[in-house]
Design a protein around this motif. Structure first.
Motif, PDB file in Angstrom:
ATOM      1  N   ILE A  66      52.278 -25.774  92.034  1.00  0.00           N
ATOM      2  CA  ILE A  66      51.651 -25.388  90.995  1.00  0.00           C
ATOM      3  C   ILE A  66      52.262 -26.733  90.280  1.00  0.00           C
ATOM      4  CG2 ILE A  66      52.044 -24.796  88.696  1.00  0.00           C
ATOM      5  CD1 ILE A  66      53.659 -21.874  89.446  1.00  0.00           C
ATOM      6  N   TYR A  67      51.597 -27.799  89.239  1.00  0.00           N
ATOM      7  CA  TYR A  67      51.606 -28.770  88.736  1.00  0.00           C
ATOM      8  C   TYR A  67      51.899 -28.176  87.861  1.00  0.00           C
ATOM      9  CZ  TYR A  67      48.608 -30.243  93.142  1.00  0.00           C
ATOM     10  OH  TYR A  67      47.983 -29.759  94.302  1.00  0.00           O
TER      11      TYR A  67
ATOM     12  N   SER B 194      47.834 -25.564  87.089  1.00  0.00           N
ATOM     13  CA  SER B 194      46.746 -25.704  88.042  1.00  0.00           C
ATOM     14  C   SER B 194      47.587 -25.605  88.953  1.00  0.00           C
ATOM     15  CB  SER B 194      46.359 -27.477  87.416  1.00  0.00           C
ATOM     16  OG  SER B 194      45.587 -27.234  87.075  1.00  0.00           O
ATOM     17  N   PHE B 195      46.668 -25.422  89.732  1.00  0.00           N
ATOM     18  CA  PHE B 195      48.367 -24.879  91.218  1.00  0.00           C
ATOM     19  C   PHE B 195      46.492 -25.210  92.628  1.00  0.00           C
ATOM     20  CE2 PHE B 195      45.862 -21.550  92.610  1.00  0.00           C
ATOM     21  CZ  PHE B 195      44.856 -20.765  91.326  1.00  0.00           C
TER      22      PHE B 195
ATOM     23  N   ARG C  70      38.752 -22.374  87.117  1.00  0.00           N
ATOM     24  CA  ARG C  70      37.777 -23.700  87.345  1.00  0.00           C
ATOM     25  C   ARG C  70      38.148 -24.304  88.625  1.00  0.00           C
ATOM     26  NH1 ARG C  70      35.606 -28.885  84.026  1.00  0.00           N
ATOM     27  NH2 ARG C  70      35.013 -29.610  85.610  1.00  0.00           N
ATOM     28  N   SER C  71      37.877 -24.634  89.730  1.00  0.00           N
ATOM     29  CA  SER C  71      38.047 -25.162  90.533  1.00  0.00           C
ATOM     30  C   SER C  71      37.315 -26.920  90.281  1.00  0.00           C
ATOM     31  CB  SER C  71      38.304 -24.354  91.792  1.00  0.00           C
ATOM     32  OG  SER C  71      39.143 -23.835  92.515  1.00  0.00           O
ATOM     33  N   GLY C  72      37.883 -28.230  91.035  1.00  0.00           N
ATOM     34  CA  GLY C  72      37.518 -29.070  90.885  1.00  0.00           C
ATOM     35  C   GLY C  72      38.317 -30.075  90.413  1.00  0.00           C
ATOM     36  N   HIS C  73      37.732 -31.420  89.772  1.00  0.00           N
ATOM     37  CA  HIS C  73      38.549 -32.353  89.331  1.00  0.00           C
ATOM     38  C   HIS C  73      38.972 -32.201  87.906  1.00  0.00           C
ATOM     39  CE1 HIS C  73      35.112 -34.500  87.967  1.00  0.00           C
ATOM     40  NE2 HIS C  73      34.303 -34.015  89.648  1.00  0.00           N
TER      41      HIS C  73
ATOM     42  N   THR D 101      41.595 -29.451  92.037  1.00  0.00           N
ATOM     43  CA  THR D 101      43.198 -28.304  91.740  1.00  0.00           C
ATOM     44  C   THR D 101      42.479 -26.888  91.484  1.00  0.00           C
ATOM     45  OG1 THR D 101      43.577 -28.149  89.478  1.00  0.00           O
ATOM     46  CG2 THR D 101      44.417 -30.023  90.987  1.00  0.00           C
ATOM     47  N   SER D 102      42.702 -25.562  91.665  1.00  0.00           N
ATOM     48  CA  SER D 102      42.015 -24.703  91.021  1.00  0.00           C
ATOM     49  C   SER D 102      42.684 -24.346  89.837  1.00  0.00           C
ATOM     50  CB  SER D 102      42.436 -23.551  91.869  1.00  0.00           C
ATOM     51  OG  SER D 102      42.074 -23.457  93.247  1.00  0.00           O
TER      52      SER D 102
END
Ligand code: 7TS
Length: 414
Positions: free
Chosen positions: A329-330, A343-344, A366-369, A384-385
């Motif tokens: 996890i960020y 985000s992870f 959402r996944s992406g930048h 990230t997701s």
């Protein structure tokens, strides 16, 4: 009085889309609220009612419908003023969204005020819409764009701000109140205090804050504040830019055309009063009305309750996600410094593969930048997701997400 828990249980009934199933008859688990939120019947109905009963152009004619449409449009301006504790309604400009709001400032303020050698300061965790307009504006005026860096906890390094301010070249500092990827809540007051002491203006991107917590624009003490309606239960294509009057008065128009003028002659034009000088052409009347209903809806729940609900869900999500094998996890784990965004990444598994596998279970993340490629570079990842929560999400939504991510961990033998 209704308990907070039952209040949030009943909320789901107001959102027709939450009743539908997706893919293989799976209930929809909508966890992409940082992108856009779903709309309650109250908002949908108010837009239909506007078109069915009141539709006319505004600020022009004297007939009954035109008067009703104008009143409905202007009523939202007052609702926004109350919602955000803005004292002067002339400082509230309707725009298409946060992106347009920031472009308006970069153009209409930047064109007049940025000179060669000046600097604009943004941060490493901004959405592209708070970076690219400043690249354009600084390049056009031979000014520079500088950054406040971010530490490994996902918080801004305020020493960087001090260094930039010490040059005496900075004209504007801009930052998001809540990061759309990490959920970090920025120490806005700390930044604004330093900037004011240095005579530097501040712009807050409130896109991820206004929908999720009580915001008091006067108390923050910034000069510009921007947000989008569609991330707070309102329709797409409508948002708000607030500018302190003393600053707004120094800005040239953004778009030229109808409604923003007082008198037009062959070669000269004088401008309409604020805020109309910055609202050229027929605006998005119906969606302004819809935004007003969204503000009513959130006001009824109470923004402190919204925040409390998200803190509870985010705490739960971080606890459960931390137990998923191989998942990182960020951002900060300090909930008081984080909005409802998580985000992870799994080591070596592309976020698009994660999103695709969990989509089979009806889960929307959402996944992406996330339109934050400068941040992705800082984190040294391509993507990230991201799960992001809102008032209608439940612990059950998070359980479904976590179960599905456990399946991902098994599929990829993590
Ligand atoms: N600023 C922030 C912090 C955002 O999160 C977004 C949209 C914008 C600006 C732009 O808003 P718009 O309404 O003008 O498009 N963020 C996202 C997101 O995180 N995923 O999709 C859109």
């Amino acid at each position: 009085m209704q308990s907070t828990e039952s209040l949030f249980e009943n909320i789901r009934n107001d959102f027709p889309i939450l009743k539908r199933t997706v893919r293989d008859n799976k209930p929809l688990v909508y966890l992409d609220n940082a992108s856009t939120t779903q709309k309650p019947n109250q908002v949908i109905d108010s837009i239909a009612d506007y078109y069915q009963n009141h539709n006319a152009n505004i600020h022009r004619a004297v007939y009954a419908l035109a008067e009703e449409a104008t009143e409905a449009y202007e009523a939202t301006r007052d609702k926004i003023a109350n919602f955000l504790n803005i004292k002067n309604r002339q400082e509230i400009i309707f725009v298409r969204g946060t992106t347009e709001a920031i472009n308006l400032v970069a153009y209409a303020w930047g064109r007049t005020h940025l000179k060669e050698g000046d600097a604009v300061v943004t941060t490493e965790y901004e959405h592209h819409s708070n970076i690219v307009p400043w690249q354009l504006a600084t390049r056009a005026n031979h000014a520079k764009l500088e950054y406040i860096g971010m530490d490994d906890n996902g918080e801004l390094i305020l020493d960087d701000l001090d260094k930039h301010l010490a040059t005496g070249k900075v004209k504007l500092v801009t930052f998001s109140l809540v990061s759309n990827v990490l959920g970090t809540i920025t120490d806005a007051k700390g930044i604004i205090e330093k900037c004011r002491a240095a005579g530097v203006l501040t712009l807050i991107d409130g896109a991820q804050a206004v929908p999720h917590m009580k915001v008091d624009v006067e108390d923050l003490g910034c000069d510009f504040f921007a947000f989008s309606g569609h991330k707070m239960l309102g329709p797409t294509g409508i948002g708000v830019l607030w500018v302190k009057k003393s600053v707004l008065e120094t800005m040239s128009p953004f778009h030229g055309g109808g409604d923003m003028i007082r008198e037009v002659h062959k070669y000269e034009t004088t401008w309409n009063d604020l805020p109309y000088k910055f609202e050229a052409g027929t605006p998005n009347i119906a969606d302004v009305v819809g935004l007003g209903s969204a503000v009513d809806y959130l006001t009824k729940i109470g923004m402190d309750n919204v925040r409390e609900h998200e803190i509870e869900l985010t705490k739960y999500a971080i606890e459960k996600l931390s137990a998923v094998k191989g998942l990182h996890i960020y951002g900060t784990k300090d909930i008081s410094k984080r909005g409802g965004v998580v985000s992870f990444n799994f080591a070596d598994v592309h976020p698009h593969d994660v999103a695709q596998i969990i989509d089979e279970e009806g889960i929307a993340v959402r996944s992406g930048h996330h339109c934050a490629q400068v941040l992705m570079e800082r984190l040294d990842v391509a993507a990230t997701s991201r799960a992001s929560f809102y008032i209608y999400n439940t612990r059950q939504d998070i359980d479904i997400l976590v179960n599905s991510l456990n399946t991902v961990a098994k599929v990829f033998k993590l």
